[in-house]
Scaffold this motif. Sequence first.
Motif, short mmCIF file in Angstrom:
data_model
loop_
_atom_site.label_atom_id
_atom_site.label_comp_id
_atom_site.label_asym_id
_atom_site.label_seq_id
_atom_site.Cartn_x
_atom_site.Cartn_y
_atom_site.Cartn_z
N PRO A 156 0.83 -1.21 0.00
CA PRO A 156 0.00 0.00 0.00
C PRO A 156 0.87 1.26 0.00
CG PRO A 156 -0.75 -1.57 1.66
CD PRO A 156 0.56 -2.08 1.16
N ARG A 157 0.41 2.26 -0.73
CA ARG A 157 1.07 3.58 -0.78
C ARG A 157 2.54 3.47 -1.17
NH1 ARG A 157 -1.80 7.63 0.45
NH2 ARG A 157 0.03 8.98 0.71
N SER A 158 2.81 2.62 -2.14
CA SER A 158 4.17 2.49 -2.67
C SER A 158 4.18 2.93 -4.12
CB SER A 158 4.67 1.05 -2.54
OG SER A 158 3.86 0.16 -3.27
N VAL A 159 5.31 3.49 -4.58
CA VAL A 159 5.37 4.08 -5.90
C VAL A 159 6.69 3.74 -6.58
CG1 VAL A 159 6.25 6.26 -4.94
CG2 VAL A 159 5.18 6.26 -7.20
N ASN A 160 6.61 3.41 -7.88
CA ASN A 160 7.79 3.32 -8.73
C ASN A 160 7.99 4.67 -9.41
OD1 ASN A 160 8.27 0.47 -8.39
ND2 ASN A 160 6.64 0.07 -9.87
N ILE A 161 9.20 5.20 -9.36
CA ILE A 161 9.53 6.42 -10.11
C ILE A 161 10.15 5.98 -11.43
CG2 ILE A 161 10.87 8.54 -10.14
CD1 ILE A 161 10.94 8.37 -7.05
N LEU A 162 9.52 6.31 -12.54
CA LEU A 162 9.96 5.85 -13.85
C LEU A 162 10.44 7.03 -14.70
CD1 LEU A 162 7.08 3.34 -14.74
CD2 LEU A 162 9.17 2.92 -13.43
N GLY A 163 11.55 6.81 -15.43
CA GLY A 163 12.03 7.82 -16.37
C GLY A 163 12.98 8.83 -15.77
N LEU A 164 13.71 8.42 -14.74
CA LEU A 164 14.62 9.34 -14.06
C LEU A 164 16.05 9.05 -14.50
CD1 LEU A 164 14.34 11.57 -11.87
CD2 LEU A 164 14.84 9.83 -10.17
N THR A 165 16.58 9.88 -15.40
CA THR A 165 17.97 9.76 -15.83
C THR A 165 18.59 11.15 -15.84
OG1 THR A 165 17.87 10.14 -18.23
CG2 THR A 165 17.22 7.94 -17.42
N PRO A 166 19.93 11.26 -15.76
CA PRO A 166 20.57 12.58 -15.79
C PRO A 166 20.49 13.28 -17.13
CG PRO A 166 22.23 10.85 -15.75
CD PRO A 166 20.91 10.18 -15.52
N LEU A 167 20.03 12.60 -18.18
CA LEU A 167 19.83 13.29 -19.44
C LEU A 167 18.70 14.32 -19.34
CD1 LEU A 167 20.26 10.30 -21.91
CD2 LEU A 167 21.75 12.30 -21.71
N ASP A 168 17.74 14.07 -18.45
CA ASP A 168 16.66 15.03 -18.20
C ASP A 168 16.79 15.72 -16.85
OD1 ASP A 168 14.99 14.84 -20.54
OD2 ASP A 168 14.38 12.85 -19.88
N PHE A 169 17.32 15.02 -15.86
CA PHE A 169 17.42 15.57 -14.49
C PHE A 169 18.90 15.54 -14.10
CE2 PHE A 169 13.32 13.51 -15.08
CZ PHE A 169 12.45 14.55 -14.80
N ASP A 170 19.61 16.59 -14.49
CA ASP A 170 21.06 16.53 -14.48
C ASP A 170 21.72 17.09 -13.23
OD1 ASP A 170 20.26 19.08 -15.08
OD2 ASP A 170 21.26 19.19 -17.02
N VAL A 171 20.96 17.67 -12.31
CA VAL A 171 21.55 18.24 -11.11
C VAL A 171 21.73 17.14 -10.06
CG1 VAL A 171 21.28 19.92 -9.26
CG2 VAL A 171 20.50 20.46 -11.56
N SER A 172 22.92 17.07 -9.49
CA SER A 172 23.17 16.10 -8.42
C SER A 172 22.18 16.32 -7.28
CB SER A 172 24.61 16.26 -7.90
OG SER A 172 24.85 15.39 -6.82
N GLY A 173 21.57 15.25 -6.82
CA GLY A 173 20.58 15.35 -5.75
C GLY A 173 19.15 15.42 -6.22
N SER A 174 18.92 15.41 -7.54
CA SER A 174 17.55 15.49 -8.04
C SER A 174 16.71 14.31 -7.59
CB SER A 174 17.55 15.57 -9.58
OG SER A 174 18.08 16.78 -10.04
N ALA A 175 17.28 13.09 -7.68
CA ALA A 175 16.54 11.89 -7.27
C ALA A 175 16.20 11.94 -5.78
CB ALA A 175 17.35 10.64 -7.59
N ALA A 176 17.17 12.35 -4.97
CA ALA A 176 16.93 12.43 -3.52
C ALA A 176 15.84 13.45 -3.20
CB ALA A 176 18.23 12.78 -2.80
N SER A 177 15.85 14.59 -3.91
CA SER A 177 14.83 15.61 -3.67
C SER A 177 13.44 15.10 -4.02
CB SER A 177 15.14 16.87 -4.49
OG SER A 177 16.36 17.45 -4.09
N LEU A 178 13.33 14.38 -5.14
CA LEU A 178 12.04 13.83 -5.55
C LEU A 178 11.56 12.78 -4.57
CD1 LEU A 178 9.69 13.38 -7.48
CD2 LEU A 178 11.20 11.96 -8.88
#
Length: 391
Positions: A156-178
Amino acid sequence: MRQVFTQIPCYAGDVSGAASALYELGGMVVIHDPSGCNSTFNTHDETRWADRESLIFISGLNDMDAIVGNDEKFVDDVVEAAQNLQPRFIALCNSPIPYIIGTDFEGLSEMIEDQTGVPVFYIPTNGLHDYVDGASRAFEAVAKVLVADSDAVKRPRSVNILGLTPLDFDVSGSAASLERKLIEVGWQIQSNWALDCDPDQIRRAGGAAVNLVVSSTGWRAAKVLQDRFGTPAVAGCPVGAFSESVFEALECSARDAQIRLPYRDQIQSSKATEGQIAVIGEAVQAGSIAAALTATQEKPVRVIVPTEGADALVPNASMRIKGEAEIKASLDGARIVVADPLYAPLAPKGAQQIPLHHFAFSGRIGFNQAVNLFDDQAFSNLEKEIEDGNT
């Protein structure tokens, strides 16, 4: 000739997209291409190459290989490397030369898998498409081959984050912030595809209650996970004032198993092509930024999508743009252009450009202007800059 680029660069190619998508997953990526091309796919189109190892190889295709095929050498080299390195999987990628001569990658995959006992899959790249196509096909293959049926017990209340690569999200820490934003509103991260990720979590992705697609590169995987496990998808980036719409869509989709694209719903109007603020970029990211700006500026924002990907993700059919001339025409009348700085030659005279670095477009040029979209303060600063230019 209408698609010839003379003033701006083109986007990173499909092979680079596939290599980026698979970079952290512990597999061996083999690109059938001439020696020397590895620097293009990794050092030029990859931010992680300097500080994180990955098993990405070039086959060293030469003139004779291209003429006669020489598939046996290719298979022998891949098998030998796999026996030494023990990868989780092997991914074979095409490139223009073997694509033209019709190399049978499906057959090669079967031969290599028989000899190594390691899962092998083919990603049908050919160097003729952009990074979205290559990364999409790579994530699709991961969803088909590497996600286990045995680990599909729903959380319950679990999520897959799909489509996260540095080609689109290039700032270090973007994944952690999301991830932090999602956790703060009560979601558990089932898996992250695939930036600062855990490959074992991806194996258990079938247990997620919902998928969050943050770029077009994750859409094909979302469709596979829906077919295999019944997992619904929400497409959108939780940025600025649009974050609440994304979180609400996740809640609704987890309950009724419906697909939702909240950014498209918010900006899909005829006036959206006439707004004085224009956002150029990949469909989901640009659409989400536009939705956030629409909410705060209370004015229509036009979205221009020059990348490939599913038409369903584009807010309005007229926003799908191909070629330099069409991009320039689509910016006519815009007072503010939110885009990578290298789009400056196409902006209308007198228009203010708000820099939003896109690594898949300009690489390390202007990298110091990159923005972590999932950091509330950074996005607020971006909005303030746009608001000041719009007054």
